[in-house]
Design a protein around this motif. Structure first.
Motif, PDB file in Angstrom:
ATOM      1  N   ASP A 212      67.408  55.825   4.752  1.00 46.04           N
ATOM      2  CA  ASP A 212      67.274  57.278   4.702  1.00 46.04           C
ATOM      3  C   ASP A 212      66.131  57.765   5.594  1.00 46.04           C
ATOM      4  O   ASP A 212      66.174  58.889   6.103  1.00 46.04           O
ATOM      5  CB  ASP A 212      67.067  57.748   3.264  1.00 46.04           C
ATOM      6  N   LEU A 213      65.105  56.922   5.785  1.00 43.76           N
ATOM      7  CA  LEU A 213      64.054  57.281   6.744  1.00 43.76           C
ATOM      8  C   LEU A 213      64.627  57.410   8.145  1.00 43.76           C
ATOM      9  O   LEU A 213      64.193  58.280   8.924  1.00 43.76           O
ATOM     10  CB  LEU A 213      62.923  56.245   6.722  1.00 43.76           C
ATOM     11  N   VAL A 214      65.604  56.575   8.479  1.00 38.59           N
ATOM     12  CA  VAL A 214      66.265  56.684   9.782  1.00 38.59           C
ATOM     13  C   VAL A 214      66.794  58.104   9.997  1.00 38.59           C
ATOM     14  O   VAL A 214      66.720  58.657  11.100  1.00 38.59           O
ATOM     15  CB  VAL A 214      67.406  55.648   9.897  1.00 38.59           C
ATOM     16  N   GLN A 215      67.308  58.708   8.912  1.00 44.34           N
ATOM     17  CA  GLN A 215      67.874  60.055   9.012  1.00 44.34           C
ATOM     18  C   GLN A 215      66.810  61.123   9.253  1.00 44.34           C
ATOM     19  O   GLN A 215      67.128  62.254   9.622  1.00 44.34           O
ATOM     20  CB  GLN A 215      68.658  60.389   7.735  1.00 44.34           C
ATOM     21  N   LEU A 216      65.547  60.782   9.034  1.00 46.29           N
ATOM     22  CA  LEU A 216      64.444  61.708   9.281  1.00 46.29           C
ATOM     23  C   LEU A 216      63.870  61.555  10.697  1.00 46.29           C
ATOM     24  O   LEU A 216      62.848  62.166  11.011  1.00 46.29           O
ATOM     25  CB  LEU A 216      63.331  61.495   8.251  1.00 46.29           C
ATOM     26  N   CYS A 217      64.523  60.750  11.525  1.00 51.48           N
ATOM     27  CA  CYS A 217      64.041  60.477  12.882  1.00 51.48           C
ATOM     28  C   CYS A 217      65.139  60.784  13.892  1.00 51.48           C
ATOM     29  O   CYS A 217      66.330  60.633  13.610  1.00 51.48           O
ATOM     30  CB  CYS A 217      63.613  59.008  13.011  1.00 51.48           C
ATOM     31  N   ASP A 218      64.733  61.195  15.080  1.00 50.42           N
ATOM     32  CA  ASP A 218      65.686  61.596  16.114  1.00 50.42           C
ATOM     33  C   ASP A 218      66.063  60.486  17.092  1.00 50.42           C
ATOM     34  O   ASP A 218      67.186  60.437  17.578  1.00 50.42           O
ATOM     35  CB  ASP A 218      65.107  62.772  16.928  1.00 50.42           C
ATOM     36  N   ARG A 219      65.116  59.602  17.398  1.00 50.56           N
ATOM     37  CA  ARG A 219      65.324  58.617  18.468  1.00 50.56           C
ATOM     38  C   ARG A 219      65.070  57.227  17.889  1.00 50.56           C
ATOM     39  O   ARG A 219      63.943  56.745  17.860  1.00 50.56           O
ATOM     40  CB  ARG A 219      64.387  58.913  19.637  1.00 50.56           C
ATOM     41  N   VAL A 220      66.129  56.585  17.398  1.00 49.02           N
ATOM     42  CA  VAL A 220      65.952  55.402  16.560  1.00 49.02           C
ATOM     43  C   VAL A 220      66.532  54.134  17.194  1.00 49.02           C
ATOM     44  O   VAL A 220      67.520  54.162  17.925  1.00 49.02           O
ATOM     45  CB  VAL A 220      66.591  55.602  15.170  1.00 49.02           C
ATOM     46  N   THR A 221      65.857  53.025  16.888  1.00 55.23           N
ATOM     47  CA  THR A 221      66.345  51.675  17.158  1.00 55.23           C
ATOM     48  C   THR A 221      66.261  50.933  15.835  1.00 55.23           C
ATOM     49  O   THR A 221      65.216  50.949  15.181  1.00 55.23           O
ATOM     50  CB  THR A 221      65.473  50.971  18.208  1.00 55.23           C
ATOM     51  N   VAL A 222      67.353  50.303  15.417  1.00 55.60           N
ATOM     52  CA  VAL A 222      67.420  49.688  14.089  1.00 55.60           C
ATOM     53  C   VAL A 222      67.606  48.186  14.206  1.00 55.60           C
ATOM     54  O   VAL A 222      68.431  47.703  14.990  1.00 55.60           O
ATOM     55  CB  VAL A 222      68.570  50.290  13.250  1.00 55.60           C
ATOM     56  N   VAL A 223      66.814  47.435  13.415  1.00 54.79           N
ATOM     57  CA  VAL A 223      67.000  45.991  13.262  1.00 54.79           C
ATOM     58  C   VAL A 223      67.241  45.720  11.784  1.00 54.79           C
ATOM     59  O   VAL A 223      66.357  45.927  10.956  1.00 54.79           O
ATOM     60  CB  VAL A 223      65.761  45.202  13.740  1.00 54.79           C
ATOM     61  N   GLU A 224      68.437  45.288  11.460  1.00 51.46           N
ATOM     62  CA  GLU A 224      68.789  44.945  10.085  1.00 51.46           C
ATOM     63  C   GLU A 224      68.836  43.426   9.969  1.00 51.46           C
ATOM     64  O   GLU A 224      69.513  42.764  10.755  1.00 51.46           O
ATOM     65  CB  GLU A 224      70.148  45.555   9.731  1.00 51.46           C
ATOM     66  N   HIS A 225      68.099  42.882   9.003  1.00 53.24           N
ATOM     67  CA  HIS A 225      68.061  41.426   8.861  1.00 53.24           C
ATOM     68  C   HIS A 225      68.563  41.013   7.479  1.00 53.24           C
ATOM     69  O   HIS A 225      68.830  41.865   6.617  1.00 53.24           O
ATOM     70  CB  HIS A 225      66.650  40.896   9.120  1.00 53.24           C
ATOM     71  N   GLY A 226      68.701  39.734   7.264  1.00 52.80           N
ATOM     72  CA  GLY A 226      69.314  39.242   6.041  1.00 52.80           C
ATOM     73  C   GLY A 226      68.345  38.881   4.938  1.00 52.80           C
ATOM     74  O   GLY A 226      68.749  38.299   3.923  1.00 52.80           O
ATOM     75  N   GLU A 227      67.074  39.222   5.100  1.00 55.62           N
ATOM     76  CA  GLU A 227      66.065  38.833   4.114  1.00 55.62           C
ATOM     77  C   GLU A 227      65.663  40.014   3.235  1.00 55.62           C
ATOM     78  O   GLU A 227      66.370  41.014   3.155  1.00 55.62           O
ATOM     79  CB  GLU A 227      64.864  38.222   4.840  1.00 55.62           C
ATOM     80  N   GLY A 228      64.529  39.874   2.545  1.00 54.02           N
ATOM     81  CA  GLY A 228      64.095  40.884   1.598  1.00 54.02           C
ATOM     82  C   GLY A 228      62.981  41.749   2.137  1.00 54.02           C
ATOM     83  O   GLY A 228      62.976  42.128   3.316  1.00 54.02           O
ATOM     84  N   HIS A 229      61.990  42.027   1.253  1.00 54.55           N
ATOM     85  CA  HIS A 229      60.902  42.942   1.616  1.00 54.55           C
ATOM     86  C   HIS A 229      59.778  42.141   2.268  1.00 54.55           C
ATOM     87  O   HIS A 229      58.774  41.797   1.642  1.00 54.55           O
ATOM     88  CB  HIS A 229      60.406  43.659   0.359  1.00 54.55           C
ATOM     89  N   ASN A 230      59.967  41.845   3.540  1.00 53.51           N
ATOM     90  CA  ASN A 230      58.997  41.032   4.269  1.00 53.51           C
ATOM     91  C   ASN A 230      59.122  41.311   5.761  1.00 53.51           C
ATOM     92  O   ASN A 230      59.954  42.109   6.188  1.00 53.51           O
ATOM     93  CB  ASN A 230      59.229  39.543   3.977  1.00 53.51           C
ATOM     94  N   VAL A 231      58.256  40.646   6.527  1.00 52.15           N
ATOM     95  CA  VAL A 231      58.369  40.679   7.983  1.00 52.15           C
ATOM     96  C   VAL A 231      59.013  39.353   8.379  1.00 52.15           C
ATOM     97  O   VAL A 231      58.350  38.319   8.404  1.00 52.15           O
ATOM     98  CB  VAL A 231      56.988  40.841   8.654  1.00 52.15           C
ATOM     99  N   PRO A 232      60.307  39.330   8.662  1.00 52.08           N
ATOM    100  CA  PRO A 232      61.041  38.077   8.799  1.00 52.08           C
ATOM    101  C   PRO A 232      60.736  37.329  10.098  1.00 52.08           C
ATOM    102  O   PRO A 232      61.047  37.816  11.187  1.00 52.08           O
ATOM    103  CB  PRO A 232      62.503  38.514   8.740  1.00 52.08           C
ATOM    104  N   ALA A 233      60.156  36.148   9.972  1.00 51.11           N
ATOM    105  CA  ALA A 233      59.828  35.354  11.160  1.00 51.11           C
ATOM    106  C   ALA A 233      61.081  34.954  11.921  1.00 51.11           C
ATOM    107  O   ALA A 233      61.064  34.821  13.150  1.00 51.11           O
ATOM    108  CB  ALA A 233      59.031  34.113  10.751  1.00 51.11           C
ATOM    109  N   GLY A 234      62.191  34.779  11.197  1.00 55.70           N
ATOM    110  CA  GLY A 234      63.430  34.363  11.835  1.00 55.70           C
ATOM    111  C   GLY A 234      64.072  35.425  12.704  1.00 55.70           C
ATOM    112  O   GLY A 234      65.032  35.136  13.431  1.00 55.70           O
TER     113      GLY A 234
END
Length: 253
Positions: A212-234
Motif C-alpha cells: 500500500d505504500l507503493v500506492q502512495l508513491c509516483d515513481r516506483v521500483t519494486v523488489v518482491e522476495h520470498g522471505e520475511g521481515h528482513n533484509v534478504p542477503a539472497g
C-alpha cells in the motif's frame, strides 16, 4: 562524485546492526556510495531476530506512531540532516522506512522541496502523519476510545488486511489526548514524487503495508522476495539493481 545516503534502522535495532543487515547489497554498489547510519532516539526492546546475534542498545524512532511521536521522529531526522547532511537519498528498514516516507509525504503536502532525491524502503509499514488533517483516524486500533473522528468526515476504519500483529498496536499512556493518523492512498491524494524502491517479502507480516505504500508513491521500483521481515542477503543483486535504478540522475550520476 560521492552519493550520500542517510540510513534509518528499524525498531529494536541500531545503526551498527542496520549496517550489518545491509552489507551484502551495499558491497555490490559502486564505491562512491556513502551510507551514513544513525541511531534512533528511543530505547526499546530488541526484535527477536536480532536479540541473540547483536548487542544493544536497542533503539527505535518511536514506541508507537502517535502524531506527537511521529513529529518528534521527524525533528530527530531533520537534526541529523542539519548536522551530518546534506544527503542525496534515504534508505530505511521497517520503522525507519515509515519515518522517511512520512517526512516525504509531509514535504509534498507543504509544497516544500523534499529532503531527499530518492528513497529505498525495505519492509516498510504504512507511514503515519503528524497532523490530524491527514490519514485515517486509527485510535481504536491502538486501544484508545474514540467516539468521534479526529476531524470532520475522517475515516475511522482501515482495511482488515492492514491489521497485523496486535502486539504492535499498543497505544501510549498519556495525560493528553493521543491520536494516530495512518496515511493511506484511498483517503490522501498526496504522493511521494521522487524515485522510490520498495523491497518486501512474501512472508513478511507487513507485506500488505509495503504494497500500500507503493500506492502512495509516483515513481516506483519494486523488489518482491520470498522471505520475511528482513533484509534478504539472497536477493542482494536485485536490491542493488533497484538502488542503482532509483539513483539514476541523483548526485550527478
Amino acid at each position: 562524485m560521492t552519493v550520500r545516503i542517510l540510513s534509518l534502522h528499524g525498531m529494536g535495532t541500531n545503526a551498527r546492526i542496520f549496517a550489518a543487515q545491509t552489507a551484502h547489497f551495499r558491497n555490490l554498489l559502486p564505491p562512491d556510495y556513502e551510507f551514513v547510519f544513525v541511531d534512533g532516539t528511543t530505547v526499546c526492546d530488541p526484535t527477536p531476530e536480532v536479540a541473540d546475534n547483536f548487542e544493544g542498545p536497542y533503539l527505535g524512532w518511536y514506541r508507537s506512531p502517535s502524531t506527537v511521536r511521529v513529529a518528534a521522529a521527524h525533528d530527530a531526522v531533520r537534526k541529523v540532516i542539519d548536522e551530518k547532511g546534506p544527503f542525496d537519498a534515504v534508505l530505511g528498514f521497517s520503522q525507519g522506512a515509515a519515518v522517511a516516507a512520512s517526512m516525504l509525504l509531509h514535504a509534498r503536502i507543504a509544497g516544500q522541496r523534499p529532503p531527499f532525491q530518492a528513497a529505498i524502503f525495505i519492509g516498510s509499514p504504512i507511514p503515519f502523519s503528524c497532523s490530524l488533517d491527514y490519514g485515517i483516524d486509527t485510535r481504536t486500533y491502538f486501544g484508545i476510545a474514540a467516539s468521534s473522528p479526529s476531524r470532520p468526515g475522517a475515516l475511522m476504519q482501515i482495511p482488515d488486511y492492514l491489521v497485523t500483529d496486535p502486539a504492535y498496536l499498543k497505544g501510549e499512556k498519556s495525560a493528553e489526548e493521543v491520536f494516530y493518523q495512518m496515511f493511506h492512498a484511498t483517503v490522501d491524494p498526496y504522493r511521494i514524487g521522487i524515485p522510490t524502491a520498495h523491497v518486501y517479502g512474501l512472508r513478511d507480516q507487513w507485506r500488505r503495508h509495503s504494497m500500500d505504500l507503493v500506492q502512495l508513491c509516483d515513481r516506483v521500483t519494486v523488489v518482491e522476495h520470498g522471505e520475511g521481515h528482513n533484509v534478504p542477503a539472497g536477493y542482494s543483486e536485485e536490491i542493488a539493481d533497484a538502488v542503482e535504478t532509483v539513483m539514476t540522475g541523483v548526485g550527478g550520476r
